[in-house]
Design a protein around this motif. Structure first.
Motif, PDB file in Angstrom:
ATOM      1  N   ALA A  69      -0.655   8.004  -2.772  1.00 38.96           N
ATOM      2  CA  ALA A  69      -0.876   8.441  -4.154  1.00 38.96           C
ATOM      3  C   ALA A  69       0.045   7.664  -5.098  1.00 38.96           C
ATOM      4  CB  ALA A  69      -0.607   9.931  -4.267  1.00 38.96           C
ATOM      5  N   LYS A  70       1.264   7.458  -4.635  1.00 40.83           N
ATOM      6  CA  LYS A  70       2.230   6.749  -5.467  1.00 40.83           C
ATOM      7  C   LYS A  70       1.751   5.319  -5.742  1.00 40.83           C
ATOM      8  CE  LYS A  70       7.037   5.418  -5.300  1.00 40.83           C
ATOM      9  NZ  LYS A  70       8.241   5.351  -4.502  1.00 40.83           N
ATOM     10  N   PRO A  87       0.809  -1.235   0.000  1.00 45.57           N
ATOM     11  CA  PRO A  87       0.000   0.000   0.000  1.00 45.57           C
ATOM     12  C   PRO A  87       0.838   1.279   0.000  1.00 45.57           C
ATOM     13  CG  PRO A  87       0.009  -0.970   2.178  1.00 45.57           C
ATOM     14  CD  PRO A  87       0.752  -1.934   1.289  1.00 45.57           C
ATOM     15  N   ALA A  88       2.139   1.171   0.245  1.00 45.51           N
ATOM     16  CA  ALA A  88       2.978   2.378   0.244  1.00 45.51           C
ATOM     17  C   ALA A  88       3.588   2.621  -1.129  1.00 45.51           C
ATOM     18  CB  ALA A  88       4.072   2.252   1.288  1.00 45.51           C
ATOM     19  N   THR A  89       4.016   1.554  -1.781  1.00 42.37           N
ATOM     20  CA  THR A  89       4.699   1.727  -3.071  1.00 42.37           C
ATOM     21  C   THR A  89       3.858   1.230  -4.242  1.00 42.37           C
ATOM     22  OG1 THR A  89       5.664  -0.474  -2.986  1.00 42.37           O
ATOM     23  CG2 THR A  89       6.926   1.312  -1.970  1.00 42.37           C
ATOM     24  N   GLY A  90       2.892   0.367  -3.987  1.00 44.84           N
ATOM     25  CA  GLY A  90       2.090  -0.206  -5.060  1.00 44.84           C
ATOM     26  C   GLY A  90       2.722  -1.455  -5.649  1.00 44.84           C
ATOM     27  N   GLU A  91       3.903  -1.787  -5.174  1.00 43.05           N
ATOM     28  CA  GLU A  91       4.617  -2.950  -5.705  1.00 43.05           C
ATOM     29  C   GLU A  91       3.738  -4.202  -5.636  1.00 43.05           C
ATOM     30  OE1 GLU A  91       8.640  -5.517  -4.729  1.00 43.05           O
ATOM     31  OE2 GLU A  91       8.010  -3.918  -3.386  1.00 43.05           O
ATOM     32  N   ARG A  92       3.865  -5.066  -6.661  1.00 40.67           N
ATOM     33  CA  ARG A  92       3.040  -6.265  -6.683  1.00 40.67           C
ATOM     34  C   ARG A  92       3.690  -7.329  -5.810  1.00 40.67           C
ATOM     35  NH1 ARG A  92       0.470  -9.718 -11.672  1.00 40.67           N
ATOM     36  NH2 ARG A  92      -1.134 -10.607 -10.336  1.00 40.67           N
ATOM     37  N   ALA A  93       3.528  -7.168  -4.517  1.00 44.43           N
ATOM     38  CA  ALA A  93       4.080  -8.130  -3.560  1.00 44.43           C
ATOM     39  C   ALA A  93       3.135  -8.156  -2.377  1.00 44.43           C
ATOM     40  CB  ALA A  93       5.459  -7.660  -3.107  1.00 44.43           C
ATOM     41  N   TYR A  94       2.828  -9.364  -1.867  1.00 47.03           N
ATOM     42  CA  TYR A  94       1.950  -9.441  -0.701  1.00 47.03           C
ATOM     43  C   TYR A  94       2.644  -8.733   0.440  1.00 47.03           C
ATOM     44  CZ  TYR A  94       0.309 -13.270  -3.603  1.00 47.03           C
ATOM     45  OH  TYR A  94      -0.112 -14.017  -4.644  1.00 47.03           O
ATOM     46  N   ALA A 143      -1.345   4.259  -5.535  1.00 46.12           N
ATOM     47  CA  ALA A 143      -2.593   4.308  -6.316  1.00 46.12           C
ATOM     48  C   ALA A 143      -2.274   4.359  -7.805  1.00 46.12           C
ATOM     49  CB  ALA A 143      -3.410   5.528  -5.914  1.00 46.12           C
ATOM     50  N   LEU A 144      -1.300   5.198  -8.143  1.00 44.14           N
ATOM     51  CA  LEU A 144      -0.905   5.352  -9.541  1.00 44.14           C
ATOM     52  C   LEU A 144      -0.340   4.039 -10.087  1.00 44.14           C
ATOM     53  CD1 LEU A 144      -0.443   7.432 -11.804  1.00 44.14           C
ATOM     54  CD2 LEU A 144       1.786   7.885 -10.824  1.00 44.14           C
ATOM     55  N   LYS A 145       0.575   3.464  -9.358  1.00 43.03           N
ATOM     56  CA  LYS A 145       1.225   2.242  -9.834  1.00 43.03           C
ATOM     57  C   LYS A 145       0.211   1.095  -9.941  1.00 43.03           C
ATOM     58  CE  LYS A 145       5.037  -0.947  -9.054  1.00 43.03           C
ATOM     59  NZ  LYS A 145       5.051  -1.270 -10.491  1.00 43.03           N
ATOM     60  N   ILE A 146      -0.637   0.957  -8.937  1.00 41.19           N
ATOM     61  CA  ILE A 146      -1.598  -0.149  -8.946  1.00 41.19           C
ATOM     62  C   ILE A 146      -2.574   0.009 -10.110  1.00 41.19           C
ATOM     63  CG2 ILE A 146      -3.517  -1.185  -7.652  1.00 41.19           C
ATOM     64  CD1 ILE A 146      -1.867  -0.618  -5.075  1.00 41.19           C
ATOM     65  N   ALA A 147      -3.046   1.237 -10.348  1.00 41.52           N
ATOM     66  CA  ALA A 147      -4.002   1.458 -11.446  1.00 41.52           C
ATOM     67  C   ALA A 147      -3.365   1.099 -12.789  1.00 41.52           C
ATOM     68  CB  ALA A 147      -4.480   2.905 -11.442  1.00 41.52           C
ATOM     69  N   ALA A 151      -6.579  14.984  -7.066  1.00 41.26           N
ATOM     70  CA  ALA A 151      -5.975  15.948  -6.138  1.00 41.26           C
ATOM     71  C   ALA A 151      -4.722  15.356  -5.489  1.00 41.26           C
ATOM     72  CB  ALA A 151      -6.990  16.344  -5.074  1.00 41.26           C
ATOM     73  N   ALA A 152      -4.711  14.044  -5.315  1.00 38.47           N
ATOM     74  CA  ALA A 152      -3.568  13.414  -4.644  1.00 38.47           C
ATOM     75  C   ALA A 152      -2.316  13.392  -5.528  1.00 38.47           C
ATOM     76  CB  ALA A 152      -3.930  11.999  -4.214  1.00 38.47           C
ATOM     77  N   LEU A 153      -2.482  13.668  -6.818  1.00 37.19           N
ATOM     78  CA  LEU A 153      -1.305  13.732  -7.696  1.00 37.19           C
ATOM     79  C   LEU A 153      -0.315  14.785  -7.203  1.00 37.19           C
ATOM     80  CD1 LEU A 153      -2.392  13.536 -11.438  1.00 37.19           C
ATOM     81  CD2 LEU A 153      -1.325  11.786 -10.037  1.00 37.19           C
ATOM     82  N   ASP A 154      -0.870  15.801  -6.533  1.00 34.88           N
ATOM     83  CA  ASP A 154      -0.030  16.836  -5.943  1.00 34.88           C
ATOM     84  C   ASP A 154       1.131  16.245  -5.168  1.00 34.88           C
ATOM     85  OD1 ASP A 154      -0.433  19.389  -6.489  1.00 34.88           O
ATOM     86  OD2 ASP A 154      -1.690  19.850  -4.771  1.00 34.88           O
TER      87      ASP A 154
END
Ligand code: PEP
Ligand code: MG
Length: 887
Positions: free
Chosen positions: A358-359, A264-271, A361-365, A386-389
């Protein structure tokens, strides 16, 4: 008859179609997980509608609910083969809240319900573990006394501590079955003393008490505050989930944990997650024992010793990983999960879409769209614009310690540290020497521009979200905290006080323009990453966007930044911002203070070549794109000299005495400059000012067309118009000047003349004004100020209270007041189009970078929004999301 109870698990589902509104988020997903065959302890959900009815009926339950709940319990008994209240092998249940959206920690939960003096012996026998059984009973009494009976929580904690101390233990786990049994007796005495009655022994009484407490917690003070802060309507209510207990505290083959399907912090695909062996859910959150990592990789990365779940329980881990994948495929989003392992058997207790940075969210999407799990359009819709800020500016390292001095308004995002300075000149001087500075002012004025530019960040004691400091800082991409009311600044002594603390010039502070926090000392920051995913999402957004996105900029550097961020033109070039340059200010002052046209023209002659140069540079950067240039707007007093040396300089340039000059400056004093001699009122009284500016625009345009072969598209904009006649007069000055320049240069350039709509009268008379103006740009900063009669520079002092009291849903200077100001915009757009069907419509107030306001612009069918350079990507994404919604 309305159905209030929905069963799930054991192959039974009463449906509810995963309806979160009816079953709450937790209930809907428990039913959803059970329906796709995942191991979910059986249970039932009492609907949110029951909660609403409970309150409507004066906090009583209808008779019919008793029967429905009894059926629900029978369902759990049927699946588990245990009976509620059975002395030999009792069924225990958990009772949990679950609103439509998660309200973490805000409402109540009761675990191990169904234990009493008799059933506890059944649990001893059935589990073969006396310690476990007595610990469960002790936990139950403690939780029930706190949540349902509302007794003094501390006295139970204290009794537990004493029990440990008596034996010389430090951990709860060291207590034996006998110790815990004795503790249960102590607890029961405490209940009787404080409640006046013995602890309830009837399991059905226990159940109804818990259900009532969960519904009751919906109206607890903390839940109300949370709802207010998160815009959750009080009418939604919570559901109640009653579910068979499973135990993670039945020895070393049992465990409990929480997990995310991606980081949830980086979006990395790792459990990503934590678990505890031989523990119950609340132990993980309570922080008494340090949880272990879920995966071996995470453990190794952290350099931790205790075995990960992957290593300690390999078979269960593989099963859990399979569940993660099934859940992601089913819910098509990253999931936040709670699970329990009871004697080697995995049980799922909760799943929901996980909160993320936000980071992440972007990576996961982007990853999920590339994996084919969601469409590109869904990826675009999922990232909070707004979180892109957070991604475009350096941000404070969340792990770094902070010494918070005070909090103001989060006026311009990003974080910065530097030496405190109290004036713009010092800021510039120190910056030239390579020092990082934070400019601290009571409020800023256009004269501070050079200092603001030189500073790493700006802090003001006064001013709202559209104050000068806020607008300019956002334009420059400088972090800014405005309106920090508790700052007492003494510019002469070069100190500021915050409560009992004093900060001197040269002391280091850090400001966080995203939260409004001001901290003493330097706090570490992390740099933004505009790499791959960001660009990919922007491309996808642009495919679905209808609204064009322009920028508010007046320096070549800002124009370049904006183009890099994807701006499709300039929506607002505030020419007054170009007048404060040290090389020009004296000529500008000479122009203002002159008391004859001749005197003014002499000064304007000095300014013409400078303005021409400005425009030529901007046209070059914005080659081929529309550039809206607004003629001089602000109140004259902003330009007046203050210091003796400034008066002397201007007097010399103008060839008049200092006394004469001071007399003239006095004459120009205004009581309410925002409603004074500004905007086109300047052009009406001194047409030669607008004539000079028009000349500079057209000469520069011809020169650039000559030089590059690509003619720019100037859109000349007249500010603060209230009447058609004003615009007619100003258009005449502009057209006449254009004609003259084109004749001199031997070429013509296409251009438009239009106006800002910043006054209610202009909106009302838009039909007539459109007879003259080819475009309207809604100046929603002034339009909000003039429609509400609220000064944009003073609003900070009381608007927060207005928002807290629900008078406005959000600060109307940040997000358009759709019902009021929005109505004027709709009306002006409609009347303007009726006169001139192809009229160009845009918005250039600060609202042009606010996602909610952009959605309104999409609905109103405007052609473009214009935002400060760093908000251009936000506007692109928000415009795409608004277009998707409108589909
Ligand atoms: C406005 O009023 O919305 C606007 C863009 O003009 P300014 O902020 O310069 O007054
Ligand atoms: Mg304005």
């Amino acid at each position: 008859m309305t159905k209030y109870v929905y069963r799930f698990g054991g192959g039974v589902s009463d449906g509810g179609q995963g309806d979160k509104n009816l079953l709450g988020g937790k209930g809907a997903n428990l039913d959803g997980m059970a329906s796709i065959g995942l191991p979910v302890p059986p249970g039932f959900t009492i609907t949110t509608e029951m909660c609403t009815r409970y309150y409507d009926d004066g906090e009583v339950f209808p008779e019919s609910l008793r029967e429905e709940v009894a059926n629900g319990i029978a369902h759990i008994e049927g699946v588990t083969g245990k009976k509620f209240g059975d002395v030999a092998d009792p069924l225990l249940v958990s009772v949990r809240s679950g609103a439509r959206v998660s309200m973490p920690g805000m409402m109540d939960t009761v675990l191990n319900l169904g234990l009493n003096d008799e059933t506890v012996t059944g649990l001893v026998a059935a589990s073969g573990d006396a310690r476990f059984a007595w610990d469960s009973y002790r936990r139950f009494i403690q939780m029930y006394s706190d949540v349902v009976l509302e007794l003094d929580h501390g006295s139970f904690e204290e009794a537990l501590e004493i029990a440990k101390e008596d034996k010389g233990f430090t951990l709860d786990t060291e207590l034996s079955a006998e110790d815990l049994q004795a503790l249960v007796s102590t607890y029961k005495k405490l209940v009787e003393e404080q409640w006046g009655k013995p602890f309830p022994q009837d399991v059905n009484d226990q159940l109804w008490g818990a259900v009532g407490a969960v519904f009751g917690s919906w109206q607890s003070e903390r839940a109300k505050v949370y709802r207010r802060l998160n815009d959750i309507p009080g009418g939604w209510g919570t559901a109640v989930n009653v579910q068979a207990m499973v135990f993670g505290n039945m020895g070393d083959t049992s465990a409990t944990g929480v997990a995310f399907t991606r980081d949830p912090a980086t979006g990395e695909r790792a459990y990503y997650g934590e678990f505890l062996i031989n523990a119950q859910g609340e132990d993980v959150v309570a922080g008494i024992r340090t949880p272990q990592y879920l995966t071996r990789q995470a453990r190794e990365r952290a350099g931790a010793k205790p075995a990960s779940m992957e290593e300690a329980m390999p078979e269960t881990y593989v099963e859990l990983a399979r569940v993660f994948d099934l859940l992601e495929t089913h819910y098509r989003d990253m999931q936040d999960i709670e699970f329990t392992v009871e004697r080697g058997k995995l049980w799922m207790l909760q799943t929901r879409s996980g909160k993320r940075t936000a980071k992440a969210a972007l990576k996961i999407a982007v990853d999920m769209a590339n994996e084919g799990l969601i469409t590109e359009a869904e990826a675009v819709a999922r990232v909070d614009a707004a979180a892109l800020d957070q991604l475009l500016h350096p941000t404070l390292d969340p792990k770094a310690p902070r010494d918070v001095l005070t909090k103001g308004l989060p006026a311009s995002p990003g974080a910065a540290s530097g030496q405190v300075v109290f004036d713009a000149d010092t800021a510039e001087r120190l910056a030239e020497m390579g020092e990082a500075v934070i400019l601290v002012r009571v409020e800023t004025s256009p004269e501070d521009i050079h200092g603001m530019h030189a500073a790493k960040g700006i802090l003001t004691a006064r001013g709202g979200m559209t104050s000068h400091a806020a607008v300019v800082a956002r334009g420059m991409g400088r972090p800014c905290v405005s309106g920090a009311g508790s700052l007492a600044i003494d510019s002469k002594a070069k100190t500021m006080r915050i409560g009992s603390r004093e900060v001197k010039e040269g002391d280091i502070i850090t400001i966080d323009g995203a939260s409004g926090e001001v901290m003493f000392g330097s706090v570490a920051t992390v740099q933004p990453e505009l790499a791959g995913d960001f660009g990919t999402l922007m491309v996808w957004a642009d495919k679905v966007r209808r609204l064009k996105v322009r920028t508010n900029a007046e320096t070549p550097a800002d124009c370049r930044t904006a183009r890099e961020f994807g701006a499709e033109g300039i929506g607002l070039c505030r020419t007054e911002h170009m007048f404060f340059d040290a090389a020009r200010i004296t000529a500008v002052r000479q122009m203002i203070l002159a008391d004859s046209e001749k005197g003014r023209r002499a000064a304007l002659d000095k300014l013409l070549p400078e303005q021409r140069k400005d425009f030529a540079e901007i046209f070059e950067v914005m080659a081929g794109l529309p550039v809206t240039i607004r003629l001089l707007d602000p109140p004259l007093h902003e330009f007046l000299p203050h210091q003796e040396s400034e008066f002397a300089e201007v007097a010399q340039a103008a060839g008049v005495s200092v006394d004469e000059l001071k007399r003239r400056a006095n004459e120009l004093h205004e009581f309410n400059p925002m409603l004074g001699h500004r905007g086109c009122r300047l052009g009406v009284t001194y047409p030669e000012i607008y004539e000079m500016q028009a000349r500079a625009i057209f000469e520069a345009a011809c020169d650039i067309a000559e030089k590059s072969g690509a003619a720019p598209i100037p859109e000349v904009m007249v500010p603060l118009v209230a009447t058609k006649r004003e615009l007619e007069l100003m258009k005449d000055v502009i057209d006449t000047t254009a004609k003259a320049v084109f004749a001199e240069k031997g070429r013509t350039i296409d251009y438009l003349v239009g106006t800002m709509i910043e006054l209610p009268r202009a909106a009302l008379k838009a039909g007539e004004i459109a007879e003259v103006g080819a475009f309207f740009s809604f100046g929603t900063n002034d339009l909000t100020q003039t429609t509400l009669g609220v000064s944009r520079d003073d609003a900070g002092r009381f608007l927060t209270t207005y928002v807290d009291k629900g008078i406005f849903p959000r600060d109307p200077f940040v997000s358009i007041d759709v019902e009021g100001v929005g109505q004027l915009i709709e009306l002006a757009a409609e009347r303007g189009r009726a006169t001139r069907p192809d009229i160009k419509l845009g918005i250039c107030g600060e609202h042009g970078g606010d996602p909610a306001s952009i959605a309104f612009c999409e609905q109103t069918g405007l052609d473009y929004v214009s935002a400060s350079p760093y908000r251009v990507p936000i506007a692109r994404l928000a415009a795409a999301q608004a277009a998707l919604k409108a589909r």
